[in-house]
Design a protein around this motif. Structure first.
Motif, PDB file in Angstrom:
ATOM      1  N   VAL A  88       0.839  -1.210   0.000  1.00  0.00           N
ATOM      2  CA  VAL A  88       0.000   0.000   0.000  1.00  0.00           C
ATOM      3  C   VAL A  88       0.868   1.252   0.000  1.00  0.00           C
ATOM      4  O   VAL A  88       0.724   2.139  -0.840  1.00  0.00           O
ATOM      5  CB  VAL A  88      -0.936   0.026   1.232  1.00  0.00           C
ATOM      6  CG1 VAL A  88      -1.699   1.333   1.294  1.00  0.00           C
ATOM      7  CG2 VAL A  88      -1.901  -1.150   1.194  1.00  0.00           C
ATOM      8  N   ILE A  89       1.779   1.278   0.945  1.00  0.00           N
ATOM      9  CA  ILE A  89       2.656   2.443   1.082  1.00  0.00           C
ATOM     10  C   ILE A  89       3.509   2.637  -0.170  1.00  0.00           C
ATOM     11  O   ILE A  89       3.624   3.743  -0.700  1.00  0.00           O
ATOM     12  CB  ILE A  89       3.577   2.279   2.314  1.00  0.00           C
ATOM     13  CG1 ILE A  89       2.751   2.134   3.597  1.00  0.00           C
ATOM     14  CG2 ILE A  89       4.560   3.435   2.406  1.00  0.00           C
ATOM     15  CD1 ILE A  89       2.252   3.400   4.212  1.00  0.00           C
ATOM     16  N   ALA A 149       2.963   1.528  -3.209  1.00  0.00           N
ATOM     17  CA  ALA A 149       2.147   1.847  -4.381  1.00  0.00           C
ATOM     18  C   ALA A 149       1.748   3.319  -4.385  1.00  0.00           C
ATOM     19  O   ALA A 149       1.721   3.970  -5.426  1.00  0.00           O
ATOM     20  CB  ALA A 149       0.905   0.973  -4.404  1.00  0.00           C
ATOM     21  N   LEU A 150       1.469   3.832  -3.208  1.00  0.00           N
ATOM     22  CA  LEU A 150       1.062   5.230  -3.128  1.00  0.00           C
ATOM     23  C   LEU A 150       2.248   6.155  -3.395  1.00  0.00           C
ATOM     24  O   LEU A 150       2.074   7.248  -3.930  1.00  0.00           O
ATOM     25  CB  LEU A 150       0.456   5.526  -1.764  1.00  0.00           C
ATOM     26  CG  LEU A 150      -0.924   4.906  -1.526  1.00  0.00           C
ATOM     27  CD1 LEU A 150      -1.335   5.093  -0.079  1.00  0.00           C
ATOM     28  CD2 LEU A 150      -1.966   5.521  -2.442  1.00  0.00           C
ATOM     29  N   ALA A 151       3.427   5.686  -3.033  1.00  0.00           N
ATOM     30  CA  ALA A 151       4.600   6.535  -3.219  1.00  0.00           C
ATOM     31  C   ALA A 151       5.013   6.607  -4.685  1.00  0.00           C
ATOM     32  O   ALA A 151       5.568   7.597  -5.137  1.00  0.00           O
ATOM     33  CB  ALA A 151       5.761   6.023  -2.368  1.00  0.00           C
ATOM     34  N   HIS A 174       3.781   6.364  -8.400  1.00  0.00           N
ATOM     35  CA  HIS A 174       2.729   6.350  -9.400  1.00  0.00           C
ATOM     36  C   HIS A 174       3.025   5.348 -10.516  1.00  0.00           C
ATOM     37  O   HIS A 174       2.126   4.739 -11.069  1.00  0.00           O
ATOM     38  CB  HIS A 174       2.582   7.760  -9.973  1.00  0.00           C
ATOM     39  CG  HIS A 174       1.360   7.923 -10.785  1.00  0.00           C
ATOM     40  ND1 HIS A 174       0.717   9.120 -10.920  1.00  0.00           N
ATOM     41  CD2 HIS A 174       0.641   7.037 -11.499  1.00  0.00           C
ATOM     42  CE1 HIS A 174      -0.334   8.957 -11.697  1.00  0.00           C
ATOM     43  NE2 HIS A 174      -0.399   7.706 -12.060  1.00  0.00           N
TER      44      HIS A 174
END
Lengths: 137, 137
Positions: free
Chosen positions: B123-124, B126-128, B130
């Motif tokens: 999650v972390i 993937a969010l960092a 793009h």
DNA sequence: TCATTTTCTATAGTGACTAGAGATTGGCCA
DNA sequence: TGGCCAATCTCTAGTCACTATAGAAAATGA
């Protein structure tokens, strides 16, 4: 070191928005030049990209703050981060469902105007009387 | 005659929201009792139902105002009303499209966490980044 | 050196409400 | 008729995530 304008161009986040994120505590207070202007390096740029991406995915500022706090403690289990992502997924699915119902009804409304004057207009009548709807909302 | 509370119960629109609509000019200034309390009859109730329904369909206050103005001129052609409904339909479809892309990505993010600590959390990460996304947004 | 651009802070505005304070009114029961 | 409490009144401020504006200071290029 990047100026706030450079950072803005590189990330696609507008300048006032960057300052707003700083104010909201999503970005640490930036280093300053001698003349008191903000200067940024790679880590801040990554952080801002993270925020931007999360916002595009519909996460609130509050949820993003949670994730940032989480990532500051890399030894913790990642269940929390999973939970936040899962909550977003549920919220997005609900929004889609709701919009689908609206789409159906607007389609009906927008294509069925029989009269050519307002007094006979289907749009107006449909909006006035919910009981003309096929689905409920 | 209905009090504002009666009207609220019958239409499902909250009391402060009714007053807000009056302030925004969507409802005419209500008749008043001797003691200065608002009193409503059937036409206001219908108008409020119209507004509520239109809001549920995603129309802005401004669009609703246009429709109300339109309906005050029953002799005019109803093209304008059609246009407003069609615009709403387009807007809703765009929102659905955007949300579908987000859904896809969140699904991917929320179900693929390999590590069990934040430092490995998908999650972390993937969010960092793009560029880990499959579709663009 | 000067002009232009960028950045600074602080404040106010957006949309569509929602919440709260403090004062009045309405309706009911004895 | 008095008393009581719920409902209503107005006004202001808060929500969210920005966006816009004003006026001043700093940086950059010619």
């Amino acid at each position: 070191m990047l100026t706030i304008g450079d950072l803005s161009r590189k990330t696609g986040v507008k300048i006032p928005t960057i300052r707003y994120y700083e104010q909201m505590g999503l970005l640490d207070a930036a280093e300053r030049s001698e003349g008191n202007q903000r200067r940024y390096a790679a880590p801040e740029r990554e952080r801002l990209s993270f925020i931007k991406h999360a916002r595009e995915l519909g996460l609130t500022i509050e949820a993003i703050r949670e994730l940032i706090d989480l990532s500051a403690h890399p030894e913790r289990p990642c269940e929390e981060a999973d939970r936040i992502a899962a909550e977003q997924l549920t919220a997005v699915r609900e929004k889609i469902e709701k919009l689908r119902r609206l789409e159906k009804e607007l389609k009906r409304i927008a294509t069925r105007c029989a009269g050519d004057q307002i007094k006979d207009c289907y749009v107006i009548r449909a909006l006035a009387h919910h009981d003309m709807c096929e689905s409920d909302h």
